[in-house]
Design a protein around this motif. Structure first.
Motif, PDB file in Angstrom:
ATOM      1  N   SER A  16     -27.832  -4.722   4.426  1.00  0.00           N
ATOM      2  CA  SER A  16     -27.373  -5.690   3.051  1.00  0.00           C
ATOM      3  C   SER A  16     -27.639  -4.995   1.738  1.00  0.00           C
ATOM      4  O   SER A  16     -27.851  -4.042   1.272  1.00  0.00           O
ATOM      5  N   LEU A  17     -26.261  -5.641   0.821  1.00  0.00           N
ATOM      6  CA  LEU A  17     -26.296  -5.299  -0.613  1.00  0.00           C
ATOM      7  C   LEU A  17     -26.183  -6.752  -1.245  1.00  0.00           C
ATOM      8  O   LEU A  17     -25.818  -7.777  -1.013  1.00  0.00           O
ATOM      9  N   ARG A  18     -27.293  -6.597  -2.069  1.00  0.00           N
ATOM     10  CA  ARG A  18     -26.780  -7.674  -3.881  1.00  0.00           C
ATOM     11  C   ARG A  18     -26.146  -7.137  -4.585  1.00  0.00           C
ATOM     12  O   ARG A  18     -25.862  -6.290  -5.459  1.00  0.00           O
ATOM     13  N   LEU A  19     -25.458  -7.471  -4.931  1.00  0.00           N
ATOM     14  CA  LEU A  19     -23.658  -7.402  -5.722  1.00  0.00           C
ATOM     15  C   LEU A  19     -24.081  -8.373  -7.274  1.00  0.00           C
ATOM     16  O   LEU A  19     -24.271  -9.567  -7.764  1.00  0.00           O
ATOM     17  N   SER A  20     -24.021  -8.020  -8.737  1.00  0.00           N
ATOM     18  CA  SER A  20     -24.895  -8.894  -9.850  1.00  0.00           C
ATOM     19  C   SER A  20     -23.005  -9.330 -10.459  1.00  0.00           C
ATOM     20  O   SER A  20     -22.947  -7.877 -10.243  1.00  0.00           O
ATOM     21  N   CYS A  21     -23.512  -9.720 -11.384  1.00  0.00           N
ATOM     22  CA  CYS A  21     -22.334  -9.286 -12.235  1.00  0.00           C
ATOM     23  C   CYS A  21     -22.766 -10.793 -13.470  1.00  0.00           C
ATOM     24  O   CYS A  21     -22.587 -11.495 -13.433  1.00  0.00           O
ATOM     25  N   ALA A  22     -22.451  -9.397 -14.301  1.00  0.00           N
ATOM     26  CA  ALA A  22     -23.690 -10.422 -15.686  1.00  0.00           C
ATOM     27  C   ALA A  22     -22.406 -10.816 -16.383  1.00  0.00           C
ATOM     28  O   ALA A  22     -21.153  -9.303 -17.070  1.00  0.00           O
ATOM     29  N   THR A  31     -17.701 -22.174 -16.204  1.00  0.00           N
ATOM     30  CA  THR A  31     -16.407 -21.799 -15.316  1.00  0.00           C
ATOM     31  C   THR A  31     -16.893 -21.691 -14.021  1.00  0.00           C
ATOM     32  O   THR A  31     -18.218 -22.345 -13.109  1.00  0.00           O
ATOM     33  N   THR A  32     -15.756 -21.295 -13.422  1.00  0.00           N
ATOM     34  CA  THR A  32     -15.804 -20.656 -11.747  1.00  0.00           C
ATOM     35  C   THR A  32     -16.103 -19.779 -11.553  1.00  0.00           C
ATOM     36  O   THR A  32     -15.210 -18.940 -11.994  1.00  0.00           O
ATOM     37  N   ALA A  33     -16.834 -19.198 -10.951  1.00  0.00           N
ATOM     38  CA  ALA A  33     -17.586 -17.669 -10.821  1.00  0.00           C
ATOM     39  C   ALA A  33     -16.485 -17.163  -9.465  1.00  0.00           C
ATOM     40  O   ALA A  33     -17.222 -17.613  -8.552  1.00  0.00           O
ATOM     41  N   SER A  34     -15.870 -16.022  -9.028  1.00  0.00           N
ATOM     42  CA  SER A  34     -15.431 -16.034  -7.938  1.00  0.00           C
ATOM     43  C   SER A  34     -15.937 -14.267  -7.620  1.00  0.00           C
ATOM     44  O   SER A  34     -15.772 -13.277  -8.686  1.00  0.00           O
ATOM     45  N   ILE A  68     -23.169 -16.499  -2.558  1.00  0.00           N
ATOM     46  CA  ILE A  68     -22.749 -16.638  -3.383  1.00  0.00           C
ATOM     47  C   ILE A  68     -23.613 -17.543  -4.385  1.00  0.00           C
ATOM     48  O   ILE A  68     -23.239 -18.289  -4.030  1.00  0.00           O
ATOM     49  N   SER A  69     -24.675 -17.271  -5.442  1.00  0.00           N
ATOM     50  CA  SER A  69     -24.938 -17.158  -5.949  1.00  0.00           C
ATOM     51  C   SER A  69     -25.490 -17.882  -8.089  1.00  0.00           C
ATOM     52  O   SER A  69     -24.578 -16.738  -8.390  1.00  0.00           O
ATOM     53  N   ARG A  70     -25.306 -17.817  -8.709  1.00  0.00           N
ATOM     54  CA  ARG A  70     -25.453 -17.737 -10.192  1.00  0.00           C
ATOM     55  C   ARG A  70     -26.719 -18.982 -10.334  1.00  0.00           C
ATOM     56  O   ARG A  70     -28.087 -19.439 -10.500  1.00  0.00           O
ATOM     57  N   ASP A  71     -26.692 -17.625 -12.007  1.00  0.00           N
ATOM     58  CA  ASP A  71     -28.048 -17.668 -12.406  1.00  0.00           C
ATOM     59  C   ASP A  71     -27.484 -18.327 -14.242  1.00  0.00           C
ATOM     60  O   ASP A  71     -27.123 -17.258 -15.217  1.00  0.00           O
ATOM     61  N   ASN A  72     -27.131 -19.354 -14.508  1.00  0.00           N
ATOM     62  CA  ASN A  72     -26.771 -19.617 -16.133  1.00  0.00           C
ATOM     63  C   ASN A  72     -28.069 -19.510 -17.407  1.00  0.00           C
ATOM     64  O   ASN A  72     -26.914 -18.559 -17.948  1.00  0.00           O
ATOM     65  N   ALA A  73     -28.370 -19.102 -17.061  1.00  0.00           N
ATOM     66  CA  ALA A  73     -29.626 -19.282 -17.863  1.00  0.00           C
ATOM     67  C   ALA A  73     -29.495 -17.597 -18.201  1.00  0.00           C
ATOM     68  O   ALA A  73     -30.008 -17.883 -19.313  1.00  0.00           O
ATOM     69  N   VAL A  77     -23.928 -14.077 -12.228  1.00  0.00           N
ATOM     70  CA  VAL A  77     -23.576 -15.085 -10.661  1.00  0.00           C
ATOM     71  C   VAL A  77     -23.373 -13.198 -10.023  1.00  0.00           C
ATOM     72  O   VAL A  77     -23.493 -12.139  -9.912  1.00  0.00           O
ATOM     73  N   PHE A  78     -24.330 -13.867  -8.600  1.00  0.00           N
ATOM     74  CA  PHE A  78     -24.898 -12.766  -7.092  1.00  0.00           C
ATOM     75  C   PHE A  78     -24.073 -13.113  -6.237  1.00  0.00           C
ATOM     76  O   PHE A  78     -23.288 -14.261  -6.018  1.00  0.00           O
ATOM     77  N   LEU A  79     -23.938 -11.813  -5.147  1.00  0.00           N
ATOM     78  CA  LEU A  79     -23.571 -12.069  -3.990  1.00  0.00           C
ATOM     79  C   LEU A  79     -24.430 -11.028  -3.367  1.00  0.00           C
ATOM     80  O   LEU A  79     -24.505  -9.791  -3.373  1.00  0.00           O
ATOM     81  N   GLN A  80     -25.327 -12.052  -2.447  1.00  0.00           N
ATOM     82  CA  GLN A  80     -25.894 -11.251  -1.143  1.00  0.00           C
ATOM     83  C   GLN A  80     -24.654 -11.033   0.026  1.00  0.00           C
ATOM     84  O   GLN A  80     -24.312 -12.288   0.751  1.00  0.00           O
ATOM     85  N   MET A  81     -25.526  -9.791   0.127  1.00  0.00           N
ATOM     86  CA  MET A  81     -24.129  -9.400   1.245  1.00  0.00           C
ATOM     87  C   MET A  81     -25.366  -8.968   2.569  1.00  0.00           C
ATOM     88  O   MET A  81     -25.288  -7.841   2.418  1.00  0.00           O
ATOM     89  N   ASN A  82     -24.992  -9.775   3.399  1.00  0.00           N
ATOM     90  CA  ASN A  82     -25.545  -9.414   4.758  1.00  0.00           C
ATOM     91  C   ASN A  82     -24.777  -9.484   6.176  1.00  0.00           C
ATOM     92  O   ASN A  82     -23.920  -9.883   5.824  1.00  0.00           O
ATOM     93  N   SER A  83     -25.701  -8.536   7.361  1.00  0.00           N
ATOM     94  CA  SER A  83     -24.889  -8.260   8.173  1.00  0.00           C
ATOM     95  C   SER A  83     -23.262  -6.880   7.853  1.00  0.00           C
ATOM     96  O   SER A  83     -22.507  -7.456   8.128  1.00  0.00           O
ATOM     97  N   LEU A  84     -23.886  -6.029   7.683  1.00  0.00           N
ATOM     98  CA  LEU A  84     -21.942  -5.546   6.366  1.00  0.00           C
ATOM     99  C   LEU A  84     -21.631  -4.386   7.579  1.00  0.00           C
ATOM    100  O   LEU A  84     -22.775  -4.385   8.162  1.00  0.00           O
ATOM    101  N   GLN A  85     -20.340  -4.533   7.575  1.00  0.00           N
ATOM    102  CA  GLN A  85     -19.160  -3.974   8.063  1.00  0.00           C
ATOM    103  C   GLN A  85     -18.594  -3.177   8.225  1.00  0.00           C
ATOM    104  O   GLN A  85     -18.429  -3.649   6.820  1.00  0.00           O
ATOM    105  N   PRO A  86     -18.000  -2.014   8.794  1.00  0.00           N
ATOM    106  CA  PRO A  86     -17.492  -1.241   8.211  1.00  0.00           C
ATOM    107  C   PRO A  86     -16.123  -1.509   7.071  1.00  0.00           C
ATOM    108  O   PRO A  86     -15.086  -1.628   6.480  1.00  0.00           O
TER     109      PRO A  86
END
Length: 114
Positions: A16-22, A31-34, A68-73, A77-86
């Protein structure tokens, strides 16, 4: 508006990895975040997105594994990635849109390998 993505790295298959975008700026909550990704030799593809109201949708290839989740405060925006594959290995980009605003982060590399 500027976006700063982080959280990429090397992970083993099944991990797993968790990406963040500030984001800078005061309109993030509207906004719509993608998240998009681009693997070598392939076109950039939409991974998923979250609306200003919190509704989400995902590419079929990641449904049930990515969230995908977001913390407007925190304008993040976050991307939680589980069961990652090549096949998930790519440069991941965040994007936000609102009216004429269309801003991209610099990309963060995700490598999935044993």
């Amino acid at each position: 508006v500027q976006l700063q993505a982080s959280g990429g790295g090397l992970v083993q298959p099944g991990g797993s990895l968790r990406l963040s975008c500030a984001a800078s700026g005061a309109i993030f909550s509207a906004t719509t975040a993608s998240w998009y990704r681009q693997a070598p030799g392939k076109q950039r593809e939409l991974v998923g997105r979250i609306s200003s109201g919190g509704s989400t949708d995902y590419a079929d290839s990641v449904k049930g594994r990515f969230t995908i989740s977001r913390d407007n405060a925190k304008n993040t925006v976050f991307l939680q990635m589980n069961s990652l594959q090549p096949e998930d290995a790519a440069v991941y980009y965040c994007n936000i849109k609102f009216l004429r605003l269309d801003a991209w982060g610099q990309g963060t590399l995700v490598t999935v390998s044993s």
